[in-house]
Design an enzyme around this catalytic site. Structure first.
Site, PDB file in Angstrom:
ATOM      1  N   ASP A  37       0.857  -1.200   0.000  1.00  0.00           N
ATOM      2  CA  ASP A  37       0.000   0.000   0.000  1.00  0.00           C
ATOM      3  C   ASP A  37       0.886   1.241   0.000  1.00  0.00           C
ATOM      4  OD1 ASP A  37      -3.278   0.194   0.949  1.00  0.00           O
ATOM      5  OD2 ASP A  37      -2.115   2.054   0.859  1.00  0.00           O
ATOM      6  N   ASP A  60       3.803   1.962  -4.449  1.00  0.00           N
ATOM      7  CA  ASP A  60       2.899   2.706  -5.324  1.00  0.00           C
ATOM      8  C   ASP A  60       2.677   1.807  -6.541  1.00  0.00           C
ATOM      9  OD1 ASP A  60       1.689   4.321  -7.177  1.00  0.00           O
ATOM     10  OD2 ASP A  60       2.997   6.051  -6.830  1.00  0.00           O
ATOM     11  N   VAL A  61       1.437   1.410  -6.778  1.00  0.00           N
ATOM     12  CA  VAL A  61       1.176   0.449  -7.867  1.00  0.00           C
ATOM     13  C   VAL A  61       1.503   1.012  -9.248  1.00  0.00           C
ATOM     14  CG1 VAL A  61      -0.558  -0.892  -6.600  1.00  0.00           C
ATOM     15  CG2 VAL A  61      -1.302   1.037  -8.033  1.00  0.00           C
ATOM     16  N   SER A 139     -14.947  -2.969 -11.242  1.00  0.00           N
ATOM     17  CA  SER A 139     -16.127  -2.408 -10.570  1.00  0.00           C
ATOM     18  C   SER A 139     -17.296  -2.535 -11.531  1.00  0.00           C
ATOM     19  CB  SER A 139     -15.901  -0.923 -10.258  1.00  0.00           C
ATOM     20  OG  SER A 139     -17.133  -0.283  -9.976  1.00  0.00           O
ATOM     21  N   TYR A 152     -13.227   6.836 -13.791  1.00  0.00           N
ATOM     22  CA  TYR A 152     -13.256   5.568 -13.051  1.00  0.00           C
ATOM     23  C   TYR A 152     -13.937   4.464 -13.879  1.00  0.00           C
ATOM     24  CZ  TYR A 152     -14.208   2.598  -8.898  1.00  0.00           C
ATOM     25  OH  TYR A 152     -14.291   1.581  -7.977  1.00  0.00           O
ATOM     26  N   LYS A 156     -12.142   1.072 -14.980  1.00  0.00           N
ATOM     27  CA  LYS A 156     -12.616  -0.240 -14.534  1.00  0.00           C
ATOM     28  C   LYS A 156     -13.016  -1.126 -15.719  1.00  0.00           C
ATOM     29  CE  LYS A 156     -12.079  -0.098 -10.051  1.00  0.00           C
ATOM     30  NZ  LYS A 156     -10.922  -0.830  -9.472  1.00  0.00           N
TER      31      LYS A 156
END
Ligand code: NAD
Length: 244
Positions: A37, A60-61, A139, A152, A156
């Site tokens: 995370d 950090d992804v 999502s 978003y 997604k």
């Protein structure tokens, strides 16, 4: 014996919310888990609460270097990587009329590039062992599009395409790649929502309640484990029936 006994997992965005619930469930099912995370203190605290089978790494992804180090920690500490859950996410809501290009780019970066990097580094580690399961958190917004979430919803939906393409590329190496599309789940991300938006979403849910993070975690554990051995490229909706 848990269904993930002896397995090693990495979960991103695991300091809180759905990621923490997934890490908790995987540990309960017998896996050793590395929690990644941006929030280093939160991840440390979360891992501490999960006992000896969990550890934390700040990452950090959107950084290939951080993600390589995160997966490297699992392999060095526990000897392998069997499960990768790409869960970290953010929102930057506004209608497209007022949304900035920066708010599009950051959301695409965290969700699409973050998940892509997660698949790339996990796929490389799993290929070496000839098996593995990757679970990407999309999502329901990626299926239906949400008002005020053009960024978003695009991100997604992008995760769905990425999941299916990776599933095809990784199948020959015994690595399965699936996605989950949660609906309205009770976490910090949704509790920040205005009451009116929360109520209008609730009205659309046949099961007439929001979901709990543990209910997404149960499906992630299913996709991570042997009960889903013949599933790859699948997208499972966990929405209480909303937008079925
Ligand atoms: P949350 O905000 O409670 O937790 C997200 C976590 O991701 C935080 O710990 C945060 O620090 C971490 N994070 C953010 N950016 C990061 C980065 N660049 N690198 C590493 N970590 C980062 O959110 P949540 O509700 O638990 O959501 C988890 C996932 O589930 C997200 O991908 C979200 O889009 C998805 N989701 C949530 C819902 C919902 O209703 N809560 C519904 C559908 C999908």
């Amino acid at each position: 014996m848990g269904s993930l006994e002896g397995k090693v997992a990495v979960v991103t965005g695991a300091a809180q919310g759905i990621g923490l619930a997934i890490a908790t469930r995987l540990v309960a099912d017998g896996a050793r888990v590395v929690l990644g995370d941006l929030d280093a203190d939160g991840a440390e605290k979360a891992a501490g609460g999960l006992g000896a089978g969990a550890s934390a790494v700040r990452c950090d992804v959107t950084s290939e270097q951080d993600m390589t180090a995160l997966v490297g920690e699992a392999v060095t500490r526990y000897g392998a990587l069997d499960v990768m859950v790409n869960n970290a996410g953010i929102t930057r809501d506004a209608t497209i009329r007022t949304m900035s290009l920066d708010d599009l780019r950051i959301v695409l970066d965290v969700h699409v590039a973050g998940t892509w990097i997660g698949c790339k580094v996990a796929g490389a580690a799993m290929r070496a062992g000839g098996s593995g399961a990757i679970v990407n958190i999309s999502s329901i917004a990626g299926k239906v599009g949400n008002f005020g979430q053009t960024n978003y919803s695009a991100a997604k939906a992008g995760i769905v395409g990425l999941t299916k393409a990776c599933a095809k590329e990784f199948a020959k190496d015994g690595v399965r790649v699936n996605a989950i599309q949660p609906g309205l789940i009770r976490t910090a991300m949704t509790e920040a929502m205005p009451e009116q938006a929360w109520n209008s979403k609730m009205a659309e849910i046949p099961l007439r309640r929001a979901g709990e993070p543990s209910e997404v975690a149960a499906v992630a554990a299913f996709l991570a484990g042997p009960m889903s051995s013949y599933m790859t490229g699948a997208v499972l909706e966990v929405t209480g029936g909303r937008y079925m």
